[in-house]
Design a protein around this motif. Structure first.
Motif, PDB file in Angstrom:
ATOM      1  N   MET A  70      44.627  72.573  46.920  1.00  0.00           N
ATOM      2  CA  MET A  70      44.382  71.159  46.625  1.00  0.00           C
ATOM      3  C   MET A  70      42.893  70.894  46.449  1.00  0.00           C
ATOM      4  O   MET A  70      42.063  71.597  47.013  1.00  0.00           O
ATOM      5  CB  MET A  70      44.916  70.301  47.779  1.00  0.00           C
ATOM      6  CG  MET A  70      46.397  70.458  48.033  1.00  0.00           C
ATOM      7  SD  MET A  70      46.938  69.686  49.583  1.00  0.00           S
ATOM      8  CE  MET A  70      46.774  67.946  49.162  1.00  0.00           C
ATOM      9  N   ASP A  71      42.581  69.847  45.681  1.00  0.00           N
ATOM     10  CA  ASP A  71      41.177  69.440  45.575  1.00  0.00           C
ATOM     11  C   ASP A  71      40.891  68.390  46.647  1.00  0.00           C
ATOM     12  O   ASP A  71      41.791  67.907  47.331  1.00  0.00           O
ATOM     13  CB  ASP A  71      40.823  68.957  44.164  1.00  0.00           C
ATOM     14  CG  ASP A  71      41.577  67.714  43.715  1.00  0.00           C
ATOM     15  OD1 ASP A  71      41.860  66.836  44.560  1.00  0.00           O
ATOM     16  OD2 ASP A  71      41.868  67.606  42.502  1.00  0.00           O
ATOM     17  N   SER A  72      39.634  68.039  46.795  1.00  0.00           N
ATOM     18  CA  SER A  72      39.233  67.130  47.874  1.00  0.00           C
ATOM     19  C   SER A  72      39.856  65.738  47.731  1.00  0.00           C
ATOM     20  O   SER A  72      40.168  65.088  48.732  1.00  0.00           O
ATOM     21  CB  SER A  72      37.708  67.025  47.964  1.00  0.00           C
ATOM     22  OG  SER A  72      37.175  66.548  46.747  1.00  0.00           O
ATOM     23  N   ASP A  73      40.061  65.281  46.500  1.00  0.00           N
ATOM     24  CA  ASP A  73      40.699  63.977  46.297  1.00  0.00           C
ATOM     25  C   ASP A  73      42.150  63.984  46.771  1.00  0.00           C
ATOM     26  O   ASP A  73      42.628  63.013  47.356  1.00  0.00           O
ATOM     27  CB  ASP A  73      40.644  63.552  44.824  1.00  0.00           C
ATOM     28  CG  ASP A  73      39.245  63.174  44.368  1.00  0.00           C
ATOM     29  OD1 ASP A  73      38.399  62.844  45.230  1.00  0.00           O
ATOM     30  OD2 ASP A  73      39.004  63.207  43.144  1.00  0.00           O
ATOM     31  N   GLN A  74      42.846  65.073  46.514  1.00  0.00           N
ATOM     32  CA  GLN A  74      44.237  65.187  46.954  1.00  0.00           C
ATOM     33  C   GLN A  74      44.324  65.232  48.483  1.00  0.00           C
ATOM     34  O   GLN A  74      45.194  64.593  49.075  1.00  0.00           O
ATOM     35  CB  GLN A  74      44.885  66.442  46.366  1.00  0.00           C
ATOM     36  CG  GLN A  74      45.122  66.369  44.880  1.00  0.00           C
ATOM     37  CD  GLN A  74      45.595  67.711  44.341  1.00  0.00           C
ATOM     38  OE1 GLN A  74      44.990  68.744  44.587  1.00  0.00           O
ATOM     39  NE2 GLN A  74      46.699  67.672  43.602  1.00  0.00           N
ATOM     40  N   ILE A  75      43.428  65.981  49.101  1.00  0.00           N
ATOM     41  CA  ILE A  75      43.422  66.065  50.566  1.00  0.00           C
ATOM     42  C   ILE A  75      43.118  64.701  51.167  1.00  0.00           C
ATOM     43  O   ILE A  75      43.767  64.270  52.120  1.00  0.00           O
ATOM     44  CB  ILE A  75      42.432  67.141  51.046  1.00  0.00           C
ATOM     45  CG1 ILE A  75      42.936  68.528  50.623  1.00  0.00           C
ATOM     46  CG2 ILE A  75      42.236  67.070  52.565  1.00  0.00           C
ATOM     47  CD1 ILE A  75      41.946  69.652  50.818  1.00  0.00           C
ATOM     48  N   ALA A  76      42.144  64.001  50.594  1.00  0.00           N
ATOM     49  CA  ALA A  76      41.807  62.655  51.081  1.00  0.00           C
ATOM     50  C   ALA A  76      42.999  61.718  50.934  1.00  0.00           C
ATOM     51  O   ALA A  76      43.282  60.907  51.831  1.00  0.00           O
ATOM     52  CB  ALA A  76      40.597  62.104  50.335  1.00  0.00           C
ATOM     53  N   ALA A  77      43.719  61.814  49.824  1.00  0.00           N
ATOM     54  CA  ALA A  77      44.902  60.969  49.608  1.00  0.00           C
ATOM     55  C   ALA A  77      45.983  61.286  50.642  1.00  0.00           C
ATOM     56  O   ALA A  77      46.638  60.376  51.166  1.00  0.00           O
ATOM     57  CB  ALA A  77      45.447  61.166  48.195  1.00  0.00           C
ATOM     58  N   ALA A  78      46.159  62.553  50.966  1.00  0.00           N
ATOM     59  CA  ALA A  78      47.149  62.949  51.965  1.00  0.00           C
ATOM     60  C   ALA A  78      46.768  62.424  53.349  1.00  0.00           C
ATOM     61  O   ALA A  78      47.622  61.937  54.097  1.00  0.00           O
ATOM     62  CB  ALA A  78      47.286  64.471  51.998  1.00  0.00           C
ATOM     63  N   GLN A  79      45.495  62.493  53.663  1.00  0.00           N
ATOM     64  CA  GLN A  79      45.032  61.995  54.964  1.00  0.00           C
ATOM     65  C   GLN A  79      45.197  60.480  55.060  1.00  0.00           C
ATOM     66  O   GLN A  79      45.613  59.958  56.104  1.00  0.00           O
ATOM     67  CB  GLN A  79      43.579  62.408  55.198  1.00  0.00           C
ATOM     68  CG  GLN A  79      43.443  63.909  55.399  1.00  0.00           C
ATOM     69  CD  GLN A  79      42.014  64.388  55.396  1.00  0.00           C
ATOM     70  OE1 GLN A  79      41.119  63.735  54.859  1.00  0.00           O
ATOM     71  NE2 GLN A  79      41.785  65.557  55.978  1.00  0.00           N
ATOM     72  N   ARG A  80      44.907  59.789  53.972  1.00  0.00           N
ATOM     73  CA  ARG A  80      45.113  58.328  53.928  1.00  0.00           C
ATOM     74  C   ARG A  80      46.585  57.996  54.129  1.00  0.00           C
ATOM     75  O   ARG A  80      46.937  57.092  54.893  1.00  0.00           O
ATOM     76  CB  ARG A  80      44.641  57.772  52.583  1.00  0.00           C
ATOM     77  CG  ARG A  80      43.454  56.880  52.627  1.00  0.00           C
ATOM     78  CD  ARG A  80      43.096  56.234  51.312  1.00  0.00           C
ATOM     79  NE  ARG A  80      43.483  56.890  50.084  1.00  0.00           N
ATOM     80  CZ  ARG A  80      42.763  57.828  49.459  1.00  0.00           C
ATOM     81  NH1 ARG A  80      41.628  58.229  49.954  1.00  0.00           N
ATOM     82  NH2 ARG A  80      43.191  58.361  48.343  1.00  0.00           N
ATOM     83  N   ALA A  81      47.446  58.725  53.439  1.00  0.00           N
ATOM     84  CA  ALA A  81      48.888  58.478  53.532  1.00  0.00           C
ATOM     85  C   ALA A  81      49.386  58.730  54.957  1.00  0.00           C
ATOM     86  O   ALA A  81      50.244  57.989  55.451  1.00  0.00           O
ATOM     87  CB  ALA A  81      49.635  59.357  52.532  1.00  0.00           C
ATOM     88  N   ALA A  82      48.853  59.741  55.616  1.00  0.00           N
ATOM     89  CA  ALA A  82      49.250  60.018  56.996  1.00  0.00           C
ATOM     90  C   ALA A  82      48.817  58.876  57.920  1.00  0.00           C
ATOM     91  O   ALA A  82      49.595  58.431  58.774  1.00  0.00           O
ATOM     92  CB  ALA A  82      48.649  61.346  57.470  1.00  0.00           C
ATOM     93  N   ARG A  83      47.598  58.394  57.729  1.00  0.00           N
ATOM     94  CA  ARG A  83      47.125  57.261  58.549  1.00  0.00           C
ATOM     95  C   ARG A  83      47.974  56.022  58.305  1.00  0.00           C
ATOM     96  O   ARG A  83      48.323  55.295  59.244  1.00  0.00           O
ATOM     97  CB  ARG A  83      45.649  56.972  58.250  1.00  0.00           C
ATOM     98  CG  ARG A  83      44.690  57.966  58.856  1.00  0.00           C
ATOM     99  CD  ARG A  83      43.251  57.499  58.752  1.00  0.00           C
ATOM    100  NE  ARG A  83      42.799  57.253  57.395  1.00  0.00           N
ATOM    101  CZ  ARG A  83      42.272  58.166  56.581  1.00  0.00           C
ATOM    102  NH1 ARG A  83      42.118  59.405  57.000  1.00  0.00           N
ATOM    103  NH2 ARG A  83      41.885  57.841  55.374  1.00  0.00           N
ATOM    104  N   GLU A  84      48.328  55.772  57.044  1.00  0.00           N
ATOM    105  CA  GLU A  84      49.158  54.610  56.711  1.00  0.00           C
ATOM    106  C   GLU A  84      50.534  54.732  57.359  1.00  0.00           C
ATOM    107  O   GLU A  84      51.080  53.751  57.873  1.00  0.00           O
ATOM    108  CB  GLU A  84      49.284  54.458  55.202  1.00  0.00           C
ATOM    109  CG  GLU A  84      47.995  54.021  54.538  1.00  0.00           C
ATOM    110  CD  GLU A  84      48.023  54.138  53.019  1.00  0.00           C
ATOM    111  OE1 GLU A  84      49.068  54.541  52.441  1.00  0.00           O
ATOM    112  OE2 GLU A  84      46.974  53.856  52.401  1.00  0.00           O
ATOM    113  N   TRP A  85      51.107  55.926  57.335  1.00  0.00           N
ATOM    114  CA  TRP A  85      52.419  56.133  57.954  1.00  0.00           C
ATOM    115  C   TRP A  85      52.324  55.865  59.446  1.00  0.00           C
ATOM    116  O   TRP A  85      53.200  55.208  60.021  1.00  0.00           O
ATOM    117  CB  TRP A  85      52.923  57.540  57.670  1.00  0.00           C
ATOM    118  CG  TRP A  85      54.328  57.767  58.129  1.00  0.00           C
ATOM    119  CD1 TRP A  85      55.466  57.450  57.462  1.00  0.00           C
ATOM    120  CD2 TRP A  85      54.744  58.336  59.381  1.00  0.00           C
ATOM    121  NE1 TRP A  85      56.575  57.811  58.210  1.00  0.00           N
ATOM    122  CE2 TRP A  85      56.148  58.358  59.397  1.00  0.00           C
ATOM    123  CE3 TRP A  85      54.055  58.855  60.476  1.00  0.00           C
ATOM    124  CZ2 TRP A  85      56.876  58.859  60.455  1.00  0.00           C
ATOM    125  CZ3 TRP A  85      54.791  59.354  61.537  1.00  0.00           C
ATOM    126  CH2 TRP A  85      56.184  59.350  61.522  1.00  0.00           C
TER     127      TRP A  85
END
Length: 90
Positions: A70-85
């Motif tokens: 994954m690129d850094s944008d994808q990882i950041a999006a995944a981390q954001r999604a985890a926090r939102e969940w």
């Protein structure tokens, strides 16, 4: 690891209740391998993150492997999604 349709449904159902780290790790595997019909690394990373927070050592391993794809944008999006969940759970 392949999951049956029943196992996949059970994991999705567990997420709406009180999931365990193993449930979330399985969901990460489903998304990372396309067993749910589509490969989605961001969604997989999100579930591995959450499973790791719940103590799943396997999820930590899978998350590390997946991060290499994954690129850094994808990882950041995944981390954001985890926090939102997590925010919706409390």
């Amino acid at each position: 690891m392949a999951f049956t349709d029943v196992e996949t449904a059970q994991v999705h159902e567990a997420v709406t209740g009180e999931p365990k780290g193993d449930d979330l790790c399985k969901l990460g595997l489903i998304y990372s391998t396309g067993q749910g019909g589509v490969i989605d690394y961001v969604e997989a990373h999100k579930w591995f993150n959450l499973a790791a927070l719940m103590g799943s050592e396997a999820a930590k391993h899978y998350r590390r492997e997946l991060s290499g794809e994954m690129d850094s944008d994808q990882i950041a999006a995944a981390q954001r999604a985890a926090r939102e969940w997590l925010a919706t759970r409390h």
